[in-house]
Design a protein around this motif. Structure first.
Motif, short mmCIF file in Angstrom:
data_model
loop_
_atom_site.label_atom_id
_atom_site.label_comp_id
_atom_site.label_asym_id
_atom_site.label_seq_id
_atom_site.Cartn_x
_atom_site.Cartn_y
_atom_site.Cartn_z
N ARG A 32 0.80 -1.23 0.00
CA ARG A 32 0.00 0.00 0.00
C ARG A 32 0.84 1.28 0.00
O ARG A 32 0.30 2.38 -0.11
CB ARG A 32 -0.92 0.01 1.22
CG ARG A 32 -1.92 -1.11 1.18
CD ARG A 32 -2.76 -1.11 2.45
NE ARG A 32 -3.68 -2.22 2.45
CZ ARG A 32 -3.56 -3.28 3.24
NH1 ARG A 32 -2.59 -3.36 4.10
NH2 ARG A 32 -4.44 -4.25 3.17
N ARG A 34 3.57 3.89 -1.51
CA ARG A 34 4.17 4.33 -2.77
C ARG A 34 4.94 5.62 -2.55
O ARG A 34 4.47 6.51 -1.85
CB ARG A 34 3.08 4.60 -3.82
CG ARG A 34 2.36 3.35 -4.21
CD ARG A 34 1.25 3.64 -5.17
NE ARG A 34 0.52 2.39 -5.38
CZ ARG A 34 -0.08 2.07 -6.48
NH1 ARG A 34 -0.08 2.90 -7.49
NH2 ARG A 34 -0.72 0.93 -6.59
N ASN A 50 -8.27 13.83 -6.21
CA ASN A 50 -8.66 13.28 -4.91
C ASN A 50 -7.43 12.87 -4.13
O ASN A 50 -6.42 12.44 -4.70
CB ASN A 50 -9.59 12.09 -5.09
CG ASN A 50 -10.92 12.51 -5.65
OD1 ASN A 50 -11.44 13.56 -5.33
ND2 ASN A 50 -11.49 11.68 -6.51
N PRO A 52 -5.21 10.57 -1.50
CA PRO A 52 -5.15 9.19 -1.00
C PRO A 52 -5.50 9.20 0.49
O PRO A 52 -5.54 10.27 1.12
CB PRO A 52 -3.70 8.79 -1.23
CG PRO A 52 -2.94 10.07 -1.26
CD PRO A 52 -3.90 11.11 -1.80
N PRO A 53 -5.72 8.04 1.09
CA PRO A 53 -6.08 8.00 2.51
C PRO A 53 -5.05 8.67 3.43
O PRO A 53 -5.41 9.26 4.43
CB PRO A 53 -6.19 6.51 2.81
CG PRO A 53 -6.46 5.87 1.49
CD PRO A 53 -5.75 6.72 0.47
N ALA A 55 -1.00 10.72 3.06
CA ALA A 55 0.12 11.09 2.19
C ALA A 55 0.89 12.28 2.76
O ALA A 55 0.33 13.08 3.52
CB ALA A 55 -0.37 11.44 0.79
N ARG A 85 -6.67 16.30 2.85
CA ARG A 85 -7.53 15.15 2.59
C ARG A 85 -8.56 15.44 1.51
O ARG A 85 -9.06 14.54 0.86
CB ARG A 85 -8.25 14.74 3.87
CG ARG A 85 -7.32 14.08 4.83
CD ARG A 85 -8.14 13.33 5.85
NE ARG A 85 -7.30 13.03 6.99
CZ ARG A 85 -7.77 12.83 8.18
NH1 ARG A 85 -9.05 12.93 8.41
NH2 ARG A 85 -6.96 12.54 9.16
N ALA A 102 2.73 8.11 -0.32
CA ALA A 102 1.29 7.88 -0.19
C ALA A 102 1.00 6.45 0.24
O ALA A 102 1.67 5.51 -0.17
CB ALA A 102 0.60 8.15 -1.52
N THR A 104 -2.02 3.97 -0.19
CA THR A 104 -3.15 3.91 -1.10
C THR A 104 -4.40 3.31 -0.48
O THR A 104 -5.48 3.46 -1.04
CB THR A 104 -2.79 3.12 -2.36
OG1 THR A 104 -2.38 1.80 -1.98
CG2 THR A 104 -1.67 3.82 -3.12
N GLU A 105 -4.25 2.64 0.65
CA GLU A 105 -5.42 2.04 1.31
C GLU A 105 -5.09 1.86 2.78
O GLU A 105 -3.98 1.50 3.14
CB GLU A 105 -5.70 0.68 0.68
CG GLU A 105 -6.84 -0.08 1.30
CD GLU A 105 -6.98 -1.47 0.69
OE1 GLU A 105 -7.57 -2.32 1.37
OE2 GLU A 105 -6.50 -1.70 -0.43
#
Length: 121
Positions: A32, A34, A50, A52-53, A55, A85, A102, A104-105
């Motif tokens: 997850r 990056r 948008n 990411p969750p 970053a 966010r 980041a 990602t999830e």
């Protein structure tokens, strides 16, 4: 291991040669997580997108402005911040290279401590 200074230089060279004035290289991808070096020539931008969750953005070279609902935040080389966010963009005030880290999830029920602390403020 990648050399961030060399990656920043290379991406800036690529951005200067690009018709769009930008270049990016994903150099670390681990499940997850990056990390990407993004380079923009002065005046080039990443349109609003948008978030990411979770970053962060670290300026490796130059000066950039995070844009969005909050009016924006200017950052210079050496500074790091959590990305907003909400939808946001990035504008290069001068030729710049940034490191975007980041997640990602985020699994249900798990929140990074920095995000949890930001929520309490």
């Amino acid at each position: 291991m990648d050399d961030l200074d060399a990656l920043a230089r290379q991406q800036l060279d690529d951005a200067r040669a690009s018709a769009h004035g930008r270049s990016a290289r994903l150099f670390l991808h681990d499940d997850r997580l990056r990390q990407t070096v993004i380079a923009l020539v002065a005046g080039a931008a990443l349109d609003e997108h948008n978030a990411p969750p979770a970053a962060s953005l670290q300026v490796l070279r130059g000066r950039v402005r995070l844009t969005g609902a909050g009016g924006g935040q200017e950052l210079t080389a050496g500074q790091v911040t959590m990305t907003p966010r909400e939808r946001h963009g990035l504008l290069a005030v001068e030729d710049s290279a940034v490191l975007l880290t980041a997640v990602t999830e985020i699994p249900a029920g798990a929140r990074p401590s920095a995000l949890a602390e930001a929520d309490r403020r």
